[in-house]
Every structure is written in C-alpha cells, then in structure tokens.
Design an enzyme around this catalytic site. Structure first.
Site, PDB file in Angstrom:
ATOM      1  N   GLY A 164       0.814  -1.208   0.000  1.00  0.00           N
ATOM      2  CA  GLY A 164       0.000   0.000   0.000  1.00  0.00           C
ATOM      3  C   GLY A 164       0.847   1.258   0.000  1.00  0.00           C
ATOM      4  N   SER A 165       0.372   2.266   0.691  1.00  0.00           N
ATOM      5  CA  SER A 165       1.008   3.581   0.622  1.00  0.00           C
ATOM      6  C   SER A 165       2.383   3.650   1.290  1.00  0.00           C
ATOM      7  CB  SER A 165       0.084   4.637   1.237  1.00  0.00           C
ATOM      8  OG  SER A 165      -1.056   4.816   0.421  1.00  0.00           O
ATOM      9  N   THR A 166       2.774   2.629   2.070  1.00  0.00           N
ATOM     10  CA  THR A 166       4.140   2.652   2.604  1.00  0.00           C
ATOM     11  C   THR A 166       5.158   2.590   1.469  1.00  0.00           C
ATOM     12  OG1 THR A 166       4.198   0.240   2.898  1.00  0.00           O
ATOM     13  CG2 THR A 166       3.460   1.567   4.779  1.00  0.00           C
ATOM     14  N   PHE A 167       4.750   2.017   0.315  1.00  0.00           N
ATOM     15  CA  PHE A 167       5.670   1.926  -0.825  1.00  0.00           C
ATOM     16  C   PHE A 167       5.929   3.290  -1.458  1.00  0.00           C
ATOM     17  CE2 PHE A 167       6.968   0.953  -5.191  1.00  0.00           C
ATOM     18  CZ  PHE A 167       7.925  -0.025  -4.973  1.00  0.00           C
ATOM     19  N   LYS A 168       5.124   4.284  -1.117  1.00  0.00           N
ATOM     20  CA  LYS A 168       5.323   5.610  -1.700  1.00  0.00           C
ATOM     21  C   LYS A 168       6.670   6.214  -1.330  1.00  0.00           C
ATOM     22  CE  LYS A 168       0.375   6.524  -2.030  1.00  0.00           C
ATOM     23  NZ  LYS A 168      -0.825   7.149  -1.425  1.00  0.00           N
TER      24      LYS A 168
END
Length: 492
Positions: free
Chosen positions: A221-225
């Site tokens: 999810g958004s941790t990969f951003k």
C-alpha cells in the site's frame, strides 16, 4: 586345479570383490548421505543424547533442555515464552525435525559442528561430556516483547520487523498468531503429534506456524510511496521536498480512461512531495511512477532489496516489483498495489536504508556463535548490501517522513523528545478489493545526534475489523511506537 573348482574359485573371488566394492561404496561414497538420511535414527538419538546449546537474547537463554524418560531420546528442547520467540528460534522436535535457527545452527547447538572440533577434543581428553554451543542473537528482548504483545492485543493476524539501521541487526521479529515449540518438542504419539496436528494449516486456518515477518508477502500500500519518492529524487524528476509536482486532479492513468483516485477529498493537485506524502496522494505518486517508467522504478525497488530472497540466516521470501508493466500498471504498483508485494522485513529494510542516510545494511539476527565454554567461534560483521540513495536525498526523504508523523497521518507514532519519521499504508486486496485492507506502518526513531537506533515495519490483517476503522495510523502505528520506545529506552 580342475575346471569346476577353478570356476567356483573365480565366482567366489568375484563375490568377495563385489562385497569389497559395495563396502567401500557405502563407507566412502554414500557415508555422508546415509549419515544425514531422515530414517537414520542413530543420528537423532545422538542429537538428543545431551542438552542442546542455547539461543541467547540480551545475554539470557530463551531455550533450554529437559531430561525425558521412557524414550531413547534422553533430552528434549524447551522454550521460554515460546510463542513470542518462535519466529526467531523455529523449533527442534524429536518427531518433526527442526526449522529456522534451530535447524540452521544445529551443528553448533548439538556440539557436532566442525568448528567445535578443538573444544570437543579437549573435552574428550579431560573426560568431559560433549556439550552444545550457543547462538547469540541480535534481538532486543524489550522490543520483541512490545512487538508481540502489541500484535496480541490487536487480536488479528500480523507481523513486526525491526532493524538497527547502521548495522542491519534485527532487533525484533514477531508474528501473530504464533505457536509454542515446546508443545511438540518430544516424540509422543499422543501429546506431541496431537499438538502438531492442531497447528497445521489444514486444521487451523489462522496458520500459526507461518512466519509472517519473513515468509508472507503483502501489498504494501502507501508505505511503498517512500520508494517512489526515493526514485523521484534519485532520478531528479524532483529535487526538493517542497517543489510543486505537475499533477492534475483528476489524473487519468496513461493508456486508459480511468482516473487514479485518492482516498477522499485531499489537496493533491500539484502538491509538493512533502504534502503528497503527508496526506498520501495516490495521484502524485502514481504519476511519478508512470513518468519514471517501469525500468527506473524496478531499479530503485531492487536497490532496496526487492526481487531477492534475504538470508538472516533464516530465509525470507523475495518481495516483488514486476519488470513487464505498462505505464498504468507501473502507476498502480508505485502506490503499493497491483503486483507489488513485500514482507514486513523488506519494508523495515526500506525504512532502515532511508534512516541510515541512504545505505542499506544486510539484515542479520545471529551476532555470534559460541562453544560450550562461551568462547567465540564465529562473529557476524555488519555488511553493506546497497546504496539506494545519496545521503542528501535520504535526508530530504527523512524530512518528509518526519512531517507525516508531526503533521500528518502518522501522529500515533509520536514519541515525546524523539524525532520520528514514518508512513502509513492501507493496502487493498482480494477480488475487486472486497477483502478488509491490510494496515501498515513503517517508521524510524532518531536520536539527538541524528543517528537512528531503530527502523520498524508493522502490518495488521484483521478480517473482523470494521472496514472503515482500518488504517495504518490507527492499528499499526501504536505498535511501531511501542517497539521504538523500547529500543530508545535501552539506548539511554
């Protein structure tokens, strides 16, 4: 000699020759294979003929050995707080073999390793019974306790991985639900076999024996951003955290008529990298991924460790970033969806590299091996794995992650008097994203001198939670905070 006797003599000679050949074949060619054969019970009997050495955390054993009766196995393994430490130790069972550290370091723990030859020879000369050596881990007991109890309190499934960024030492490795290795350490066909059967996935859908910290891959999810932000900075697509991005709202994914949606009415139009990370703009980071393209995003992902198994020495599954995506697929993957998948260890590695000014250290959990007299046999030295980012760009990204905690979605990870950087994530999964999302949080704590003693990744999967209540900041950040506090306190 008459002809019949000569034939008999030749035949007997051939039989003796065949016997000698077979005997030498067994003793020299097949000796190692026979010794290690799963049905060679003598090896198992010898393995449990004396207490095993111990696995050590903070100078104290988390394992032990207990004398048994009514069996040709004299000792069996015991564990202290077995469920909490199972993702680290694995198990050593008279009936079901061994896994993880118990298996990898079996030679040291049983005293049979070639590195213990001198010690064993000395003990033999002095009449001392052979003893196993010890495995000294890098784990921090307080951090592990905080991680496991946080997951247990949450009540769903999940995992935590924590790393010391400057060295790669694994400080915590927790998985929930878990199991007690002591419950099947013996070879009883009733108690041990029954306990084993209850833990198997076919009988227990929660799969408590799965090491979720190392062996389960989740959409991050958004941790990969943060990986996507690193790629933007390293490729000079943007050079400053507060530089406006060229991101329209709505943003239509290339080659489609489909807009990439944000999670709510967020200020994402032309948002800066800092603001986009603070409120978690899908449009900004999806467009960055599409603008950079699959190859550059793949390169950055692999510098952080994706697409490769890690050996700690326990094997961790490879995290995934695909190499054959179009721009729309790359956009989705760049926000941690589509094919992107990561272990908790992998996301802790990403966070650790950012906190360590762009240098990724190889993660490891065995600090040293000792003989039975506590003399060092082998020592693990920290090893650089890669340099995904320049120090300058890593510090820019640190400032962005610290804004997420100070003013954004990661507020639940704040620690008074400590600088904390983080990123929340709520990862969609299931057919048409109908399953409850996974809640993620990655973070690091920073000391007054600017160094970081710990980087953490937490993932929670809770099928019973109300879907609207699931968020990385709400479910995972408090656990990360408690783990960081435990490490910071130990350093003071």
């Amino acid at each position: 000699m008459n002809k019949p006797l000569r034939h008999i003599a030749i035949f007997c000679g051939l039989l003796v020759l065949a016997l000698l050949l077979r005997d030498n074949w067994l003793q020299y060619v097949q000796a190692d294979a026979l010794q290690k054969h799963e049905h060679n019970r003598r090896i198992a009997i010898e393995r449990y003929a004396q207490p095993r050495g111990d696995i050590i955390v903070d100078g104290k054993p988390i394992t032990g050995s207990k004398q048994t009766s009514g069996s040709d196995f004299e000792y069996k393994r015991t564990y202290k707080n077995g469920p909490m430490w199972a993702p680290v130790t694995g198990y050593a069972s008279q009936a079901f073999g061994a896994t993880q550290l118990e298996s990898i370091e079996d030679g040291i723990l049983t005293g049979n390793d070639d590195q213990l030859f001198f010690r064993n020879t000395l003990d033999m000369l002095t009449g001392k019974k052979k003893q196993g050596g010890n495995v000294v881990t890098t784990l921090n007991a307080a951090a592990q306790k905080a991680a496991y109890e946080g997951l247990e309190k949450q009540g769903g499934k999940g995992a935590v991985a924590a790393i010391e960024p400057s060295t790669g030492k694994i400080l915590a490795l927790a998985s929930y639900p878990s199991y007690d290795p002591s419950s099947f350490a013996g070879n009883s066909t009733t108690t041990d076999t029954e306990a084993w059967q209850k833990l198997q996935k076919k009988n227990n859908p929660d799969d408590p024996m799965l090491n979720r910290a190392l062996r389960e891959v989740y959409p991050p999810g958004s941790t990969f951003k943060v990986v996507t932000a690193a790629a933007a900075l390293e490729n000079e697509l943007y050079t400053d955290a507060d530089q406006k991005t060229q991101t329209p709202l709505p943003w239509i994914m290339p080659g489609t008529r489909t807009p990439l949606k944000n999670d709510g009415d967020l200020p994402c139009e032309d948002a800066s990298l800092r603001e986009a990370l603070r409120v978690s703009c899908n449009t900004v980071f999806g467009k960055i991924g599409a603008d950079l393209g699959n190859d550059k995003m793949l390169e950055m992902s692999e510098k952080f460790g994706f697409n490769a198994e890690q050996f700690t020495p326990v094997r961790a599954n490879a995290s995934v970033f695909s190499d054959d995506m179009d721009k729309a697929q790359t956009a989705l993957s760049s926000i941690g969806q589509f094919n992107t998948a990561a272990t908790p260890l992998q996301m802790a590695m990403v966070t650790a590299a950012i906190a360590n000014d762009g240098t990724l250290m190889k993660p490891y959990m065995v600090d040293a091996l000792q003989d039975s007299s506590l003399n060092p046999v082998e020592k693990t030295d920290p090893e650089e794995l890669s340099r995904p980012m320049s120090a300058k760009n890593a510090q820019i990204l640190q400032s962005m992650m610290e804004t997420v905690v100070e003013k954004g979605t990661g507020g639940n990870a704040r620690i008074p008097g400590v600088t904390v950087g983080g990123k929340t994530g709520t990862a969609q999964h299931g057919v048409d994203n109908k399953e409850n999302p996974y809640a993620w949080f990655i973070s690091y704590a920073k000391g007054a001198d600017g160094s970081s003693p710990v980087a953490v990744a937490v993932v929670i999967e809770d099928e019973n939670a109300v879907r609207g209540d699931i968020s990385g900041g709400g479910l995972a950040a408090p656990i990360a905070k408690s783990v960081m506090e435990a490490v910071v306190k130990a350093k003071q």
